[in-house]
Design a protein around this motif. Structure first.
Motif, PDB file in Angstrom:
ATOM      1  N   TYR A 218      38.611   5.308  10.550  1.00  0.00           N
ATOM      2  CA  TYR A 218      38.634   3.864  10.362  1.00  0.00           C
ATOM      3  C   TYR A 218      37.661   3.757   9.018  1.00  0.00           C
ATOM      4  O   TYR A 218      38.190   2.920   8.130  1.00  0.00           O
ATOM      5  N   GLY A 221      39.916   4.713   6.105  1.00  0.00           N
ATOM      6  CA  GLY A 221      41.005   3.784   5.995  1.00  0.00           C
ATOM      7  C   GLY A 221      42.219   4.518   6.394  1.00  0.00           C
ATOM      8  O   GLY A 221      43.286   4.337   5.729  1.00  0.00           O
ATOM      9  N   THR A 223      45.241   5.705   9.055  1.00  0.00           N
ATOM     10  CA  THR A 223      45.866   5.509  10.315  1.00  0.00           C
ATOM     11  C   THR A 223      46.919   6.475  10.525  1.00  0.00           C
ATOM     12  O   THR A 223      47.887   6.598  11.368  1.00  0.00           O
ATOM     13  N   ARG A 276      41.721  -1.401   6.765  1.00  0.00           N
ATOM     14  CA  ARG A 276      41.277  -0.643   7.919  1.00  0.00           C
ATOM     15  C   ARG A 276      41.733  -1.250   9.035  1.00  0.00           C
ATOM     16  O   ARG A 276      41.934  -2.465   9.492  1.00  0.00           O
ATOM     17  N   PHE A 327      32.741  -0.375   4.940  1.00  0.00           N
ATOM     18  CA  PHE A 327      32.313   0.009   6.075  1.00  0.00           C
ATOM     19  C   PHE A 327      31.085  -0.110   6.723  1.00  0.00           C
ATOM     20  O   PHE A 327      31.182  -0.733   7.828  1.00  0.00           O
ATOM     21  N   GLU A 340      36.226  -5.991  14.705  1.00  0.00           N
ATOM     22  CA  GLU A 340      37.150  -4.426  14.330  1.00  0.00           C
ATOM     23  C   GLU A 340      37.163  -3.354  15.269  1.00  0.00           C
ATOM     24  O   GLU A 340      38.010  -2.594  15.255  1.00  0.00           O
TER      25      GLU A 340
END
Length: 349
Positions: A218, A221, A223, A276, A327, A340
């Motif tokens: 996360y 960023g 996935t 994110r 972050f 989040e």
């Protein structure tokens, strides 16, 4: 409630015993190449035109040499074989210069490549666009940041590569790249072996580190990973009594890097890889807090990696530091943690 790892691992090993036999653990061979963080200047000489055209599903190795400055200015030259590797970046429509796999023979004693067999080289993708050098260094820094978190990680070595065409049909090309430690050597350092089995639920791996890994992904960023599918993940198991440890790699699609070809899976509901999305499983607030504290403890080291890297342009440093700062703003906010993590964590595989 945390899973019973011993029972699970005994059942798991019953199904994959031919793939993984426990006994005397393999010793981790010394790796001179990854013993330093200094950039390494190398030259790779091969028939570049033939190599770069060989991108089919079945690819051949091509003869090459790799050389670097040795002691007292004497060049060290090693024969090897080399071929194109990868999936997305192997396709010519995506990258004009694909990632490479170097295959050494036994002639590496007393060199920087002693102990290496097959070695992955991450390359620059596009040769005529200088920004791709910045992308390479940015991805390299993600590996270095994960090294800061844990030794259960892939080591990397940044290189400045001069590609020489042995046929003299093209001018020498100088670009950044980095070597990635072989997965079996990572496992040996961890005192274990690679577990080649899919559909292992993330919570059946090391429970604490599964969450740390998800928070890290996360943070940068990313996935483009899955423990269950072994997508950009390797599992290392040290013994039947311990859960396997998930070790991530391949971060070029991370928002931290920001390559223009990276697009998120449309099923995730985000418009850009810069957006994110937490892909980890639900934990208690106390368990999340333990992960967030770890990342606070490493915050200074993370930012130092960016600021002290002499190969990044100032505008790149600024962009990377800003992305990382976002972050920390999120995990420092009650609203950010809730929106989040607590409300977006996964409950199903």
């Amino acid at each position: 409630m945390k899973p019973n790892y011993l029972v699970f691992n005994i059942l798991l090993l019953t199904s994959v015993f031919p793939l993984l036999i426990f006994g005397q653990k393999p010793a981790a061979a010394p790796q001179v190449l990854f013993s330093s963080d200094d950039i390494l200047s190398i030259t790779i000489t091969t028939d570049l035109n033939t190599l770069l055209k060989d991108r089919a599903d079945e690819r051949e190795y091509h003869p090459a040499t790799i050389s670097y400055p040795g002691t007292e200015g004497k060049e060290v030259s090693i024969p090897l074989r080399i071929r194109v590797r990868g999936n997305f970046r192997r396709q010519k429509g995506n990258c004009d210069f694909p990632p490479l796999l170097l295959n050494f023979d036994t002639l590496t004693q007393n060199t920087l490549f002693e102990g290496q067999n097959k070695l992955k080289l991450v390359t620059h993708c596009q040769s005529k666009k200088q920004i791709y050098d910045q992308y390479v260094v940015s991805e390299y820094l993600i590996y270095r940041m994960y090294n800061v978190l844990t030794d259960s990680s892939f080591r990397v070595r940044l290189v400045k590569v001069t590609y020489n065409d042995s046929e003299g049909k093209s001018d020498p090309l100088e670009k950044f790249g980095f070597f990635i430690e072989d997965e079996d050597q990572v496992a040996a350092r961890m005192g274990g072996r690679i577990l080649a089995v899919t559909n292992v639920h993330p919570d059946k791996t090391n429970y604490e580190w599964a969450n740390h890994l998800a928070v890290f992904q996360y943070m940068v960023g990313n996935t483009d990973w899955s423990i269950a599918e072994l997508h950009n993940i390797r599992l290392v198991m040290s013994s039947p009594a311990e859960p396997p440890v998930a070790v991530p790699y391949d971060f070029d699609w991370a928002g931290f890097v920001g390559v223009p070809y990276a697009m998120p899976n449309p099923d995730l509901g985000i418009a850009s890889v810069k957006d994110r999305l937490f892909r980890g499983f639900c934990r208690t607030e106390e368990e999340f807090a333990a992960s967030f504290q770890l990342f606070h403890d490493k915050k200074t080291a993370f930012f130092r990696l960016i600021e002290e890297n002499e190969w990044l342009e100032e505008k790149t440093k600024t962009a990377l530091s800003r992305y990382l700062s976002q972050f920390y703003s999120i995990i420092d906010s009650d609203r950010g943690r809730k929106g989040e993590f607590y409300e977006k964590c996964r409950t199903t595989k």
